[in-house]
Enzyme design. Structure first.
Site, short mmCIF file in Angstrom:
data_model
loop_
_atom_site.label_atom_id
_atom_site.label_comp_id
_atom_site.label_asym_id
_atom_site.label_seq_id
_atom_site.Cartn_x
_atom_site.Cartn_y
_atom_site.Cartn_z
N SER A 69 0.88 -1.18 0.00
CA SER A 69 0.00 0.00 0.00
C SER A 69 0.90 1.22 0.00
O SER A 69 2.08 1.12 0.37
CB SER A 69 -0.84 0.01 1.29
N TYR A 91 -2.22 0.41 10.88
CA TYR A 91 -2.19 0.01 9.47
C TYR A 91 -0.85 0.38 8.83
O TYR A 91 -0.24 -0.41 8.11
CB TYR A 91 -3.34 0.68 8.72
N1 LIG Z 1 -8.56 -0.15 -0.85
C1 LIG Z 1 -7.46 0.59 -0.77
O1 LIG Z 1 -7.50 1.83 -0.81
C2 LIG Z 1 -6.12 -0.09 -0.64
C3 LIG Z 1 -4.97 0.67 -0.94
C4 LIG Z 1 -3.72 0.05 -0.86
C5 LIG Z 1 -3.63 -1.27 -0.47
N2 LIG Z 1 -4.76 -1.99 -0.20
C6 LIG Z 1 -4.60 -3.39 0.19
O2 LIG Z 1 -5.24 -4.21 -0.78
C7 LIG Z 1 -5.48 -5.49 -0.19
C8 LIG Z 1 -6.87 -5.95 -0.59
O3 LIG Z 1 -7.84 -5.11 0.02
P1 LIG Z 1 -9.07 -4.48 -0.79
O4 LIG Z 1 -8.93 -3.01 -0.69
O5 LIG Z 1 -9.22 -5.12 -2.11
O6 LIG Z 1 -10.29 -4.85 0.22
P2 LIG Z 1 -11.47 -5.95 0.10
O7 LIG Z 1 -12.08 -6.02 1.46
O8 LIG Z 1 -12.34 -5.64 -1.05
O9 LIG Z 1 -10.69 -7.30 -0.19
C9 LIG Z 1 -10.04 -8.02 0.83
C10 LIG Z 1 -10.58 -9.42 0.87
O10 LIG Z 1 -9.88 -10.14 1.90
C11 LIG Z 1 -10.81 -10.91 2.63
N3 LIG Z 1 -10.28 -11.13 3.97
C12 LIG Z 1 -10.23 -10.25 5.02
N4 LIG Z 1 -9.70 -10.82 6.09
C13 LIG Z 1 -9.38 -12.10 5.73
C14 LIG Z 1 -8.80 -13.18 6.42
N5 LIG Z 1 -8.48 -13.08 7.72
N6 LIG Z 1 -8.61 -14.34 5.74
C15 LIG Z 1 -8.96 -14.46 4.43
N7 LIG Z 1 -9.54 -13.46 3.73
C16 LIG Z 1 -9.75 -12.30 4.38
C17 LIG Z 1 -12.09 -10.07 2.63
O11 LIG Z 1 -13.25 -10.88 2.89
C18 LIG Z 1 -12.08 -9.51 1.21
O12 LIG Z 1 -12.72 -10.38 0.29
C19 LIG Z 1 -5.25 -5.32 1.31
O13 LIG Z 1 -3.99 -5.88 1.66
C20 LIG Z 1 -5.24 -3.82 1.50
O14 LIG Z 1 -4.48 -3.43 2.63
C21 LIG Z 1 -6.00 -1.43 -0.28
#
Ligand SMILES: NC(=O)c1ccc[n+]([C@@H]2O[C@H](COP(=O)([O-])OP(=O)(O)OC[C@H]3O[C@@H](n4cnc5c(N)ncnc54)[C@H](O)[C@@H]3O)[C@@H](O)[C@H]2O)c1
Length: 267
Positions: free
Chosen positions: A143, A156
């Site tokens: 991130s 975070y």
């Molecule tokens: N959304 C943003 O702005 C952003 C920015 C940078 C990085 N990220 C990173 O992207 C990655 C994906 O997140 P996203 O934004 O797509 O969110 P999201 O919630 O849409 O996707 C994450 C998925 O992980 C699953 N999950 C959560 N906890 C879990 C666990 N303990 N075991 C198995 N599955 C689990 C959730 O059910 C979900 O389907 C994360 O690592 C997040 O930190 C997100």
């Protein structure tokens, strides 16, 4: 033939957001895909949507046995494993050290780190024997919070900085058989969830009003990328033909936060 033809990829947290975009992109590149997803509803939905193209394991990345089960199911379905993508994550909703109750920090920290950091280490461990056989690779979703403050609260931000360290350490330990790299997306409208310990388990980033406008106004490239816009570097890092000499590296895909103009108007 695509770079990922006949390759097998396992993605954690592919039920929505970044993980689901990766699932769709790797299928389009010709790969077979395994998933480890916590939400039973999302796991069921993936099975309905993608059928036999995808091997879905419902489980928790913070649990080693669930990571092992996902590796076993993926290898049973498709014969091998070429790439493990640690991606499942949770968020602290910008709760600052000033906002946080002293008594509440410990449980929130443990819950977030158990998914964002421990989950990646357990997944890498569970996948490593199969990845050695294919001289495969590991990719972690980082991130902008892996590089800068302000993309979350201290819990975070610390977790994503820790992931950068994990990438370097595992890159060293797993060489020469397995390459370990990261991709650091900027903000995107997803279902990224909050913490039980903060009473925010039902909070989703995509319900934050004005999120995409805020991103557009903040980043030098002035657009709010969708999860699909961040997938290219993962394909590059999964493909030994294109990134064979790369390990311990995190590719920054944050719209240019590192080249923000410090003095607006100045040249
Ligand atoms: N959304 C943003 O702005 C952003 C920015 C940078 C990085 N990220 C990173 O992207 C990655 C994906 O997140 P996203 O934004 O797509 O969110 P999201 O919630 O849409 O996707 C994450 C998925 O992980 C699953 N999950 C959560 N906890 C879990 C666990 N303990 N075991 C198995 N599955 C689990 C959730 O059910 C979900 O389907 C994360 O690592 C997040 O930190 C997100």
């Amino acid at each position: 033939m695509g770079w990922m033809e006949n390759r097998v990829v396992l993605i954690t947290g592919a039920g929505s957001g970044m993980g689901k975009a990766l699932l769709e992109r790797f299928l389009a590149e010709g790969a077979k895909v395994g998933v480890l997803e916590f939400s039973a509803d999302k796991a069921k939905q993936l099975k309905t949507e993608f059928g036999d193209q995808v091997s879905v394991t419902q489980g928790n990345v913070a649990n080693y046995a669930d990571n092992q089960a996902a590796v076993e199911a993926t290898v049973a379905a498709f014969g091998k494993l070429d790439t493990f993508i640690g991606n499942a994550g949770v968020f602290d909703y910008f709760q600052s050290v000033n906002d946080l109750d002293g008594d509440a920090i410990s449980a929130a920290f443990d819950e977030l780190f158990s998914v964002n950091v421990k989950g990646y280490l357990l997944g890498a461990k569970a996948a490593s024997a199969e990845l050695k056989k294919t001289r495969g690779s590991i990719i972690f979703t980082v991130s902008n919070a892996g590089f800068y403050p302000g993309g979350g609260g201290p819990i975070y931000t610390a977790s994503k900085h820790a992931v950068i360290g994990l990438i370097k350490q595992l890159g060293q330990e797993l060489a020469p058989e397995i390459r370990v790299n990261g991709v650091a997306p900027g903000g995107m409208k997803t279902e990224l969830g909050g913490l039980n310990a903060m009473g925010m388990a039902d909070q989703k980033l995509d319900s934050m009003p004005g999120l995409e406008e805020m991103i557009e106004n903040m980043v030098p490239l002035q657009f709010a990328p969708k999860p699909a816009d961040y997938c290219g570097p993962y394909v590059l890092l999964a493909s030994p033909e294109n990134s064979g000499p790369m390990t311990g590296v995190t590719i920054n895909t944050d719209g240019g936060l590192g080249v923000i103009r410090l003095f607006p108007g100045g040249e």
